[in-house]
Design a protein around this motif. Sequence first.
Motif, mmCIF file in Angstrom:
data_model
loop_
_atom_site.group_PDB
_atom_site.id
_atom_site.type_symbol
_atom_site.label_atom_id
_atom_site.label_comp_id
_atom_site.label_asym_id
_atom_site.label_seq_id
_atom_site.Cartn_x
_atom_site.Cartn_y
_atom_site.Cartn_z
ATOM 1 N N LEU A 158 0.833 -1.204 0.000
ATOM 2 C CA LEU A 158 0.000 0.000 0.000
ATOM 3 C C LEU A 158 0.860 1.243 0.000
ATOM 4 N N SER A 159 0.415 2.270 -0.729
ATOM 5 C CA SER A 159 1.053 3.577 -0.551
ATOM 6 C C SER A 159 0.102 4.691 -0.981
ATOM 7 N N GLY A 160 0.410 5.895 -0.516
ATOM 8 C CA GLY A 160 -0.435 7.045 -0.842
ATOM 9 C C GLY A 160 0.422 8.213 -1.282
ATOM 10 N N GLN B 128 0.142 12.585 -2.048
ATOM 11 C CA GLN B 128 -0.729 13.771 -1.904
ATOM 12 C C GLN B 128 -0.881 14.520 -3.236
ATOM 13 N N GLY C 196 11.324 8.135 -6.342
ATOM 14 C CA GLY C 196 11.316 7.673 -4.951
ATOM 15 C C GLY C 196 10.190 6.677 -4.696
ATOM 16 N N ALA C 197 9.010 6.949 -5.250
ATOM 17 C CA ALA C 197 7.845 6.159 -4.840
ATOM 18 C C ALA C 197 7.096 5.492 -6.003
ATOM 19 N N TYR D 276 5.726 1.615 -6.928
ATOM 20 C CA TYR D 276 4.315 1.156 -6.989
ATOM 21 C C TYR D 276 4.163 0.241 -8.212
ATOM 22 N N ALA E 269 -3.985 10.892 -1.703
ATOM 23 C CA ALA E 269 -4.252 11.328 -0.335
ATOM 24 C C ALA E 269 -4.847 12.734 -0.316
ATOM 25 N N PRO F 241 5.845 1.145 0.019
ATOM 26 C CA PRO F 241 6.923 1.752 -0.767
ATOM 27 C C PRO F 241 6.840 3.283 -0.706
ATOM 28 N N GLY G 40 9.488 7.236 -0.367
ATOM 29 C CA GLY G 40 10.791 7.877 -0.313
ATOM 30 C C GLY G 40 11.216 7.973 1.148
ATOM 31 N N SER H 281 17.308 6.163 -5.119
ATOM 32 C CA SER H 281 16.471 7.353 -5.286
ATOM 33 C C SER H 281 15.587 7.595 -4.073
ATOM 34 N N ALA H 282 16.109 7.248 -2.886
ATOM 35 C CA ALA H 282 15.332 7.448 -1.666
ATOM 36 C C ALA H 282 15.153 8.934 -1.387
ATOM 37 N N VAL I 15 15.607 12.139 -3.849
ATOM 38 C CA VAL I 15 15.969 12.767 -5.125
ATOM 39 C C VAL I 15 16.224 14.257 -4.893
ATOM 40 N N LYS J 264 7.757 20.007 -3.313
ATOM 41 C CA LYS J 264 6.883 21.112 -3.735
ATOM 42 C C LYS J 264 7.088 22.313 -2.833
HETATM 43 P P1 TYM Z 1 4.032 12.957 -0.571
HETATM 44 O O1 TYM Z 1 2.772 13.200 -1.294
HETATM 45 O O2 TYM Z 1 4.777 14.116 -0.013
HETATM 46 O O3 TYM Z 1 5.039 12.166 -1.501
HETATM 47 C C1 TYM Z 1 4.635 11.014 -2.224
HETATM 48 C C2 TYM Z 1 5.775 10.021 -2.294
HETATM 49 O O4 TYM Z 1 6.896 10.618 -2.964
HETATM 50 C C3 TYM Z 1 8.070 10.455 -2.168
HETATM 51 N N1 TYM Z 1 8.970 11.598 -2.380
HETATM 52 C C4 TYM Z 1 10.283 11.476 -2.619
HETATM 53 N N2 TYM Z 1 11.075 10.402 -2.737
HETATM 54 C C5 TYM Z 1 12.392 10.621 -2.989
HETATM 55 N N3 TYM Z 1 12.924 11.863 -3.158
HETATM 56 C C6 TYM Z 1 12.169 12.973 -3.054
HETATM 57 N N4 TYM Z 1 12.694 14.167 -3.238
HETATM 58 C C7 TYM Z 1 10.775 12.811 -2.764
HETATM 59 N N5 TYM Z 1 9.738 13.679 -2.599
HETATM 60 C C8 TYM Z 1 8.641 12.919 -2.355
HETATM 61 C C9 TYM Z 1 7.544 10.432 -0.732
HETATM 62 O O5 TYM Z 1 8.469 9.825 0.135
HETATM 63 C C10 TYM Z 1 6.275 9.629 -0.897
HETATM 64 O O6 TYM Z 1 6.519 8.239 -0.867
HETATM 65 N N6 TYM Z 1 2.297 11.371 3.846
HETATM 66 C C11 TYM Z 1 2.554 10.974 2.480
HETATM 67 C C12 TYM Z 1 1.311 10.510 1.749
HETATM 68 C C13 TYM Z 1 0.608 9.408 2.443
HETATM 69 C C14 TYM Z 1 1.053 8.057 2.551
HETATM 70 C C15 TYM Z 1 0.033 7.390 3.293
HETATM 71 C C16 TYM Z 1 2.181 7.373 2.109
HETATM 72 C C17 TYM Z 1 -0.587 9.521 3.074
HETATM 73 N N7 TYM Z 1 -0.933 8.291 3.590
HETATM 74 C C18 TYM Z 1 0.157 6.023 3.596
HETATM 75 C C19 TYM Z 1 2.295 6.015 2.434
HETATM 76 C C20 TYM Z 1 1.289 5.356 3.156
HETATM 77 C C21 TYM Z 1 3.116 12.173 1.738
HETATM 78 O O7 TYM Z 1 2.886 13.301 2.119
HETATM 79 O O8 TYM Z 1 3.801 11.866 0.592
#
Ligand code: TYM
Length: 321
Positions: A4-6, A8, A20-21, A25, A39, A141, A143, A179-180, A182, A192
């Motif tokens: 599972l993942s979400g 925003q 990253g994510a 998926y 989300a 999965p 970041g 790419s954990a 980026v 953002k």
């Molecule tokens: P969000 O929306 O900020 O980011 C979505 C996914 O993108 C990854 N990510 C990155 N990975 C590597 N390098 C970066 N620069 C980078 N920027 C963003 C984030 O790690 C994420 O995986 N709270 C979460 C959303 C959420 C969620 C969940 C995730 C809500 N419920 C349940 C997992 C499970 C969020 O704000 O991600």
Amino acid sequence: MRVLSGIQPTGRFHWGNYFGAIQQYIELQDEDESYYFIANLHALTTIRDRELLRQLTLDAAIDLLALGLDPNRANLFAQSDIPEVSELCWLLLSGTSMGLLERCVSFKDKKARGIQANVGLFTYPVLMSADILAYDADVVPVGEDQLQHIEVCRDLAMSFNHQFGDVFTLPKGKVLADSAKVPGTDGEKMSKSYNNTLELFEAPKPQRKKIMRITTDSRPMEEPKPDYEDDTLFQLYRLVATESECAEMAELYQRGGFGYGEVKKAVADAADRYFAEPRARREELAAHPERVREILADGANVARKKAGDVLLRAQQACGVK
Ligand code: TYM
């Protein structure tokens, strides 16, 4: 294994989100069950414009499908279509200590940058925990920036299980080593809220402009640069270039005698090629938003059933049912 993942819908997706994510998926969508959601309830803590939130939610679904998420293999839905998660969130909130949330980096970071914190922002790791626990997810999965929240989720689940019996499955976070985290156009984490993003589906011209403005060091052109792996441009190039292109670029850095302008152009060219197919698929999908809404509705039907079972289990365990 249940995945599972979400993500925003607070703006259009960027390279950090994808590498990253989202890439994970797509790789993991063949596991026995996978759930991916947009989300929009989390996004409501920052977006206060209803039309914009609706549009970004639909755009997010279109982007995920264009990038390769297959609704025949994975369940894709909007978070707000699963009210069971918000109910579960309350059950968790009533057992969450203030201190645990006060220690969360994402909240501390937003506060430090003067972003006005509402209670939703403060408690967002608990809603995220409910998101994860509602589907008995084993693997999440993400970041690197989300790992702390997954730890919060595990803490809350363990404490609930300890008090009420074995209700929740303990999830594990999964990050991709390369790419954990980026980097953005300024070398900080791409985000953002830092205004340093390269969007996935930005028009090629403005994107090229942004790439040309990426911060570089001021070492002379002829100097060899053996520390290429630490260079933001190289790190971005590695994401979109082929293995052999990457090896060639690494050699060039080690030899010296090149300008960063050349590398920037190579990054932009490789990105154009990398995202060409998803870009074309996106155009097709965007022309049929009703199909995308149907996909979201189908995904929500499956997700609600699962979340309903887990919610009932939790309600019975703690005595509200
Ligand atoms: P969000 O929306 O900020 O980011 C979505 C996914 O993108 C990854 N990510 C990155 N990975 C590597 N390098 C970066 N620069 C980078 N920027 C963003 C984030 O790690 C994420 O995986 N709270 C979460 C959303 C959420 C969620 C969940 C995730 C809500 N419920 C349940 C997992 C499970 C969020 O704000 O991600």
